[in-house]
Design an enzyme around this catalytic site. Structure first.
Site, PDB file in Angstrom:
ATOM      1  CD  GLU A   1      -3.034  -1.063   0.133  1.00  0.00           C
ATOM      2  OE1 GLU A   1      -2.747  -0.606  -0.671  1.00  0.00           O
ATOM      3  OE2 GLU A   1      -3.793  -1.834   0.227  1.00  0.00           O
TER       4      GLU A   1
ATOM      5  CG  HIS B   1      -4.207   0.562   5.671  1.00  0.00           C
ATOM      6  ND1 HIS B   1      -5.495   0.655   5.709  1.00  0.00           N
ATOM      7  CD2 HIS B   1      -3.842  -0.701   5.090  1.00  0.00           C
ATOM      8  CE1 HIS B   1      -6.042  -0.481   4.768  1.00  0.00           C
ATOM      9  NE2 HIS B   1      -5.076  -1.257   4.624  1.00  0.00           N
TER      10      HIS B   1
ATOM     11  CG  HIS C   1      -7.292  -4.854   6.883  1.00  0.00           C
ATOM     12  ND1 HIS C   1      -7.246  -5.919   6.067  1.00  0.00           N
ATOM     13  CD2 HIS C   1      -6.983  -3.731   6.372  1.00  0.00           C
ATOM     14  CE1 HIS C   1      -6.550  -5.554   5.073  1.00  0.00           C
ATOM     15  NE2 HIS C   1      -6.397  -4.289   5.203  1.00  0.00           N
TER      16      HIS C   1
ATOM     17  CE1 TYR D   1     -16.648  15.040  22.865  1.00  0.00           C
ATOM     18  CE2 TYR D   1     -18.355  14.194  23.991  1.00  0.00           C
ATOM     19  CZ  TYR D   1     -17.124  14.208  24.004  1.00  0.00           C
ATOM     20  OH  TYR D   1     -16.135  13.959  25.044  1.00  0.00           O
TER      21      TYR D   1
ATOM     22  CG  HIS E   1      -8.801  -2.468   1.907  1.00  0.00           C
ATOM     23  ND1 HIS E   1      -8.124  -2.046   1.114  1.00  0.00           N
ATOM     24  CD2 HIS E   1      -8.040  -2.934   2.989  1.00  0.00           C
ATOM     25  CE1 HIS E   1      -6.803  -2.161   1.137  1.00  0.00           C
ATOM     26  NE2 HIS E   1      -6.706  -2.589   2.425  1.00  0.00           N
TER      27      HIS E   1
ATOM     28  CE1 TYR F   1     -10.584  18.179  28.047  1.00  0.00           C
ATOM     29  CE2 TYR F   1     -10.044  16.587  26.263  1.00  0.00           C
ATOM     30  CZ  TYR F   1     -10.219  17.110  27.643  1.00  0.00           C
ATOM     31  OH  TYR F   1     -10.282  16.004  28.442  1.00  0.00           O
TER      32      TYR F   1
HETATM   33  P1  13P Z   1       1.471  -5.135   3.339  1.00  0.00           P
HETATM   34  O1  13P Z   1       1.993  -6.401   4.055  1.00  0.00           O
HETATM   35  O2  13P Z   1       1.964  -5.289   1.968  1.00  0.00           O
HETATM   36  O3  13P Z   1       1.815  -3.892   4.248  1.00  0.00           O
HETATM   37  O4  13P Z   1      -0.097  -5.120   2.980  1.00  0.00           O
HETATM   38  C1  13P Z   1      -1.038  -5.506   3.760  1.00  0.00           C
HETATM   39  C2  13P Z   1      -2.535  -5.252   3.440  1.00  0.00           C
HETATM   40  O5  13P Z   1      -3.559  -5.649   3.747  1.00  0.00           O
HETATM   41  C3  13P Z   1      -2.857  -4.122   2.385  1.00  0.00           C
HETATM   42  O6  13P Z   1      -4.153  -3.606   2.653  1.00  0.00           O
END
Ligand code: 13P
Length: 217
Positions: free
Chosen positions: A77, A96, A98, A117, A159, A212
């Site tokens: 990514e 990033h 999941h 909020y 994703h 804050y």
């Molecule tokens: P990488 O191990 O290549 O970072 O990718 C994991 C992944 O889930 C991509 O969305």
């Protein structure tokens, strides 16, 4: 590999954050990836390396044109990490993952509306869901950059989620907050369509947050 203390700190922080992501329950396996702005480029996690086995020298330094040492293997990514850092001078770290509840909503193509909020911490009155595109593609990267306009987090259809910030600590903090919001919204949906806060109220919260100490970024 010789490096400055600053670069060493960043590499250590990236590996620590990867491990924390899984310990916190916002990611599993090697699904997530992290980048931090560095010098005239970025440091990004390697592809498919289990976080417990990840070493400092496996973190990839990538220039802003996407080039890197040929022996290194950046995250699949890397494109959206690079494109987000290019498009957003206010952002210095990209996380990033999941996370389960974010991903449930993203699979259903739902953005997160202002049910709580705390959504203001992500920069506005919604957390958008970027349309689906295959992982690692320029198309996914374009969708992500667009969904993040004026925001610090977005969902990725079928994703996962992206959270960004002025520092890695802030991006990690926000990633947990966004998963919490997703969980709350998912819980509300079991009971019906939840009532929402107004955009004006979220704007008021944004103003208060900046005083804050849990301000955006
Ligand atoms: P990488 O191990 O290549 O970072 O990718 C994991 C992944 O889930 C991509 O969305």
């Amino acid at each position: 590999m010789s490096m400055t203390a600053d670069e060493l700190d960043k590499r250590q922080a990236i590996i620590g954050a990867c491990r924390r992501m899984n310990a916190l329950g916002i990611n599993q396996g090697t699904s997530g990836n992290i980048s931090v702005r560095h010098a005239d480029g970025l440091l990004v996690t390697p592809t498919s390396v289990p976080y417990d086995a990840m070493t400092l020298d496996q973190i990839v330094f990538m220039a802003m044109d996407g080039s890197h040492a040929p022996t290194q293997k950046p995250s699949s990514e890397w494109r959206f990490h690079l494109d987000i850092l290019k498009a957003r001078p206010d952002v210095h770290a990209v996380v990033h993952a999941h996370p389960t509840y974010c991903t449930i909503l993203a699979i259903m193509g739902r953005e997160i509306p202002p049910v709580h909020y705390m959504i203001a911490a992500a920069g506005g009155d919604s957390i958008r869901c970027a349309p689906y595109a295959t992982f690692g593609t320029a198309e996914l990267s374009e969708h992500a950059v667009r969904a993040l306009e004026g925001r610090l987090a977005c969902l990725l259809d079928h994703h996962g989620m992206i959270a960004v910030g002025k520092s890695l600590d802030k991006a990690m903090w926000l990633a947990v907050e966004v998963e919490t919001l997703a969980r709350q919204y998912h819980g509300c949906l079991q009971l019906g369509e939840p009532p929402l806060l107004s955009s004006a109220e979220i704007e008021r919260v944004r103003q208060r947050m900046s005083g804050y100490g849990m301000s955006e970024g």
